[in-house]
Design an enzyme around this catalytic site. Structure first.
Site, PDB file in Angstrom:
ATOM      1  CD  GLU A  30       4.627  -6.515   7.144  1.00  0.00           C
ATOM      2  OE1 GLU A  30       4.087  -5.450   7.475  1.00  0.00           O
ATOM      3  OE2 GLU A  30       4.452  -7.050   6.018  1.00  0.00           O
ATOM      4  CD  GLN A  31       0.690  -8.898   3.931  1.00  0.00           C
ATOM      5  OE1 GLN A  31      -0.341  -9.554   4.001  1.00  0.00           O
ATOM      6  NE2 GLN A  31       0.876  -7.964   3.026  1.00  0.00           N
ATOM      7  NE  ARG A 104       8.077   3.679   0.274  1.00  0.00           N
ATOM      8  CZ  ARG A 104       6.913   4.202   0.661  1.00  0.00           C
ATOM      9  NH1 ARG A 104       6.514   5.345   0.173  1.00  0.00           N
ATOM     10  NH2 ARG A 104       6.153   3.566   1.516  1.00  0.00           N
ATOM     11  CE1 TYR A 213      12.300  12.201  -2.640  1.00  0.00           C
ATOM     12  CE2 TYR A 213      10.497  13.034  -3.959  1.00  0.00           C
ATOM     13  CZ  TYR A 213      11.012  12.086  -3.115  1.00  0.00           C
ATOM     14  OH  TYR A 213      10.244  11.013  -2.743  1.00  0.00           O
ATOM     15  CG  ASP A 291      -1.404   4.714   2.498  1.00  0.00           C
ATOM     16  OD1 ASP A 291      -1.364   5.908   2.843  1.00  0.00           O
ATOM     17  OD2 ASP A 291      -0.732   4.261   1.545  1.00  0.00           O
TER      18      ASP A 291
HETATM   19  C1  FAD Z   1       4.143   7.433  -6.108  1.00  0.00           C
HETATM   20  C2  FAD Z   1       3.991   7.696  -4.640  1.00  0.00           C
HETATM   21  C3  FAD Z   1       4.806   8.620  -4.008  1.00  0.00           C
HETATM   22  C4  FAD Z   1       4.631   8.895  -2.633  1.00  0.00           C
HETATM   23  N1  FAD Z   1       5.434   9.845  -2.049  1.00  0.00           N
HETATM   24  C5  FAD Z   1       5.210  10.183  -0.758  1.00  0.00           C
HETATM   25  C6  FAD Z   1       5.991  11.216  -0.138  1.00  0.00           C
HETATM   26  O1  FAD Z   1       6.907  11.786  -0.733  1.00  0.00           O
HETATM   27  N2  FAD Z   1       5.700  11.550   1.157  1.00  0.00           N
HETATM   28  C7  FAD Z   1       4.700  10.921   1.857  1.00  0.00           C
HETATM   29  O2  FAD Z   1       4.459  11.289   3.024  1.00  0.00           O
HETATM   30  N3  FAD Z   1       3.985   9.910   1.296  1.00  0.00           N
HETATM   31  C8  FAD Z   1       4.210   9.533   0.020  1.00  0.00           C
HETATM   32  N4  FAD Z   1       3.490   8.518  -0.535  1.00  0.00           N
HETATM   33  C9  FAD Z   1       2.501   7.806   0.297  1.00  0.00           C
HETATM   34  C10 FAD Z   1       3.166   6.822   1.257  1.00  0.00           C
HETATM   35  O3  FAD Z   1       4.012   5.963   0.549  1.00  0.00           O
HETATM   36  C11 FAD Z   1       2.108   6.000   2.004  1.00  0.00           C
HETATM   37  O4  FAD Z   1       1.108   6.857   2.471  1.00  0.00           O
HETATM   38  C12 FAD Z   1       2.733   5.266   3.202  1.00  0.00           C
HETATM   39  O5  FAD Z   1       3.660   4.311   2.754  1.00  0.00           O
HETATM   40  C13 FAD Z   1       1.635   4.581   4.029  1.00  0.00           C
HETATM   41  O6  FAD Z   1       2.211   3.855   5.083  1.00  0.00           O
HETATM   42  P1  FAD Z   1       1.362   2.757   5.857  1.00  0.00           P
HETATM   43  O7  FAD Z   1       2.256   2.263   6.950  1.00  0.00           O
HETATM   44  O8  FAD Z   1       0.035   3.295   6.204  1.00  0.00           O
HETATM   45  O9  FAD Z   1       1.095   1.608   4.783  1.00  0.00           O
HETATM   46  P2  FAD Z   1       2.127   0.619   4.064  1.00  0.00           P
HETATM   47  O10 FAD Z   1       3.449   1.248   3.881  1.00  0.00           O
HETATM   48  O11 FAD Z   1       1.424   0.115   2.845  1.00  0.00           O
HETATM   49  O12 FAD Z   1       2.302  -0.576   5.113  1.00  0.00           O
HETATM   50  C14 FAD Z   1       1.302  -1.529   5.332  1.00  0.00           C
HETATM   51  C15 FAD Z   1       1.957  -2.781   5.899  1.00  0.00           C
HETATM   52  O13 FAD Z   1       0.931  -3.696   6.310  1.00  0.00           O
HETATM   53  C16 FAD Z   1       1.280  -5.002   5.919  1.00  0.00           C
HETATM   54  N5  FAD Z   1       0.047  -5.795   5.846  1.00  0.00           N
HETATM   55  C17 FAD Z   1      -0.968  -5.654   4.953  1.00  0.00           C
HETATM   56  N6  FAD Z   1      -1.931  -6.566   5.206  1.00  0.00           N
HETATM   57  C18 FAD Z   1      -1.535  -7.283   6.287  1.00  0.00           C
HETATM   58  C19 FAD Z   1      -2.111  -8.356   7.018  1.00  0.00           C
HETATM   59  N7  FAD Z   1      -3.287  -8.895   6.681  1.00  0.00           N
HETATM   60  N8  FAD Z   1      -1.438  -8.848   8.095  1.00  0.00           N
HETATM   61  C20 FAD Z   1      -0.223  -8.318   8.455  1.00  0.00           C
HETATM   62  N9  FAD Z   1       0.381  -7.322   7.774  1.00  0.00           N
HETATM   63  C21 FAD Z   1      -0.273  -6.797   6.714  1.00  0.00           C
HETATM   64  C22 FAD Z   1       1.982  -4.802   4.581  1.00  0.00           C
HETATM   65  O14 FAD Z   1       2.798  -5.909   4.240  1.00  0.00           O
HETATM   66  C23 FAD Z   1       2.796  -3.537   4.852  1.00  0.00           C
HETATM   67  O15 FAD Z   1       4.054  -3.824   5.408  1.00  0.00           O
HETATM   68  C24 FAD Z   1       3.642   8.203  -1.893  1.00  0.00           C
HETATM   69  C25 FAD Z   1       2.859   7.249  -2.510  1.00  0.00           C
HETATM   70  C26 FAD Z   1       3.001   6.997  -3.881  1.00  0.00           C
HETATM   71  C27 FAD Z   1       2.128   5.972  -4.533  1.00  0.00           C
END
Ligand code: FAD
Length: 399
Positions: A30-31, A104, A213, A291
């Site tokens: 993790e960065q 979160r 909520y 994502d």
């Molecule tokens: C307004 C809003 C409301 C939402 N509500 C919901 C909800 O109610 N329910 C739901 O299911 N989803 C919801 N979402 C979507 C949800 O927040 C995301 O889909 C989810 O956080 C994605 O998780 P992830 O682990 O894929 O990415 P992230 O949480 O973005 O994690 C990515 C990680 O990778 C790290 N990283 C990035 N680049 C590097 C690198 N080069 N080297 C090392 N580490 C790196 C980052 O620091 C971060 O920690 C919502 C989104 C928004 C915008």
């Protein structure tokens, strides 16, 4: 087999836990120097909760999460209300798993603790991945601090701006939707009396809608206000706005809405960007998750849920006896791509339902709501999402 996960968000940590539970050694890079999450809520629907239960977290999610009683729809100006969905025990009966809401930071921390308890050396903080070099039987990872690591498989769980996705498939086709999301938390004691502290709400208007909520067992209410606006294009969890600016976006709305906005602790704003689903997620021994490969508009609350589902299916594929890493990753992407693309498309289609010109006039608003939010249509829109079972879904062959 040793798996390296780049990114320690909800998706990366869920994947680490799912792999550890199947006895596969894993490292998470993790960065950030510290694992933190923003002050906002996240809804974990039954399809996501089912996976967390299968990962051995039933007691933890019940302790930390909130079982929302249900959701109600409100008309933006008159406040007229009707039932939208019964949750609580009804969600468990219908889908076999609870519908939970979290702060979160609490969900993230719960996953981090479970990972560290199961394998204390797994998390490596302050390791920003800057490059991957694929070999025929391994992948080298280079970090910004000059260090390197080698793994048999690399999973890019590095979020919406995923550097690994860019390295594999080039720049994405991101398109601003013309809509932004306001996010914030409201202490329960600052809420208008009429706002339900145990249930969720969805306020529908002509150019905006609001989702609320409870989190932390009702001590806080999570507020998300999505509004058509084309002057803010930053997709960041940390960009702040002001209460005054947010109030301007909800001019003419019901007094309860304005009172909620005034009580938001810190209003954050996030530009809603849409990306076309990718045609491929994996190249050789490198794949994507969460994502990084299917960022979605938040209108169905599925981004984190899909990342959690991905995590479980990926671990199932990588633990299949006899499969090569390349075949296992192909099997994973084949199992997951159609469902996640459908959710991304369905979330985009939701916009016309929640922001509609008919809602401007109370005379046409009620007919619009009757038509779009009729019981059978609601079931059709949500049952296939909440009923999905990542634990049992068929895994297609990867070769
Ligand atoms: C307004 C809003 C409301 C939402 N509500 C919901 C909800 O109610 N329910 C739901 O299911 N989803 C919801 N979402 C979507 C949800 O927040 C995301 O889909 C989810 O956080 C994605 O998780 P992830 O682990 O894929 O990415 P992230 O949480 O973005 O994690 C990515 C990680 O990778 C790290 N990283 C990035 N680049 C590097 C690198 N080069 N080297 C090392 N580490 C790196 C980052 O620091 C971060 O920690 C919502 C989104 C928004 C915008």
């Amino acid at each position: 087999m040793r798996v390296a996960i780049v990114g320690g968000g909800i998706g990366g940590l869920a994947a680490a836990l799912a792999l550890i539970r199947r006895g596969i050694p894993v490292d998470v890079y993790e960065q950030a120097q510290e694992l933190t999450e923003v002050g906002a809520g996240v809804q974990i629907t039954p399809n996501g909760a089912r996976v967390l239960q299968a990962l051995g977290l039933s007691a933890e999610i019940d302790r930390v999460g909130t079982r929302t009683r249900g959701k109600r729809i409100h008309l933006w100006n008159t406040g007229e209300t009707r039932e939208f969905m019964q949750l609580g025990d009804a969600a468990v009966e219908r889908y076999g798993a609870p519908y939970l809401t979290f702060h979160r930071a609490d969900l993230h921390d719960l996953l981090r603790q479970a990972v560290v308890q199961a394998a204390p050396e797994v998390l490596h903080l302050g390791r920003k991945c800057v490059d991957l070099v694929a070999r025929s039987d391994s992948v080298d990872i280079r970090f910004a601090d000059g260090s390197t690591a080698t793994a048999d498989v690399v999973v890019g769980a590095d979020g919406v701006h995923s550097p690994i996705r860019q390295q594999l498939f080039g720049a994405d086709r991101a398109e601003f939707t013309g809509c932004i999301a306001w996010r914030g938390l409201i202490p329960a004691e600052r809420l208008p009396q009429s706002i339900d502290r145990a249930g969720g709400g969805m306020w529908l208007g002509p150019v905006a809608h609001i989702v609320t909520y409870p989190v932390r067992k009702g001590a806080l209410l999570n507020f998300i206000g999505m509004v058509d606006r084309d002057d803010w294009r930053v997709e960041s969890w940390n960009a702040q706005g002001t209460v005054e600016e947010c109030l301007r976006d909800f001019q003419g709305w019901h007094a309860d809405v304005r009172q909620m906005v005034e009580a938001i602790l810190i209003p954050y704003k996030w530009a809603l960007i849409v990306r076309q689903p990718l045609e491929r997620w994996s190249v050789g021994r490198v794949t994507l998750l969460g994502d990084a490969c299917h960022s979605t508009l938040p209108f169905l609350s599925q981004g984190a849920n899909m990342a959690i589902e991905d995590a479980f299916v990926l671990a199932r594929c990588l633990s299949q006896p006899g499969a090569s890493p390349e075949a296992a990753l192909l099997s994973y992407e084949r199992a997951r791509r159609e469902r996640t693309s459908r959710i991304v498309r369905s979330s985009a289609e939701q916009v016309g339902r929640v922001h509609a010109p008919q809602l401007a006039d109370p005379a046409t608003a009620v007919a619009h709501i009757d038509r779009e939010w009729e019981r059978g249509k609601i079931d059709d829109r949500y049952d296939w999402i909440y009923g999905y079972d990542a634990i049992r879904v068929d895994l297609p062959a990867g070769d």
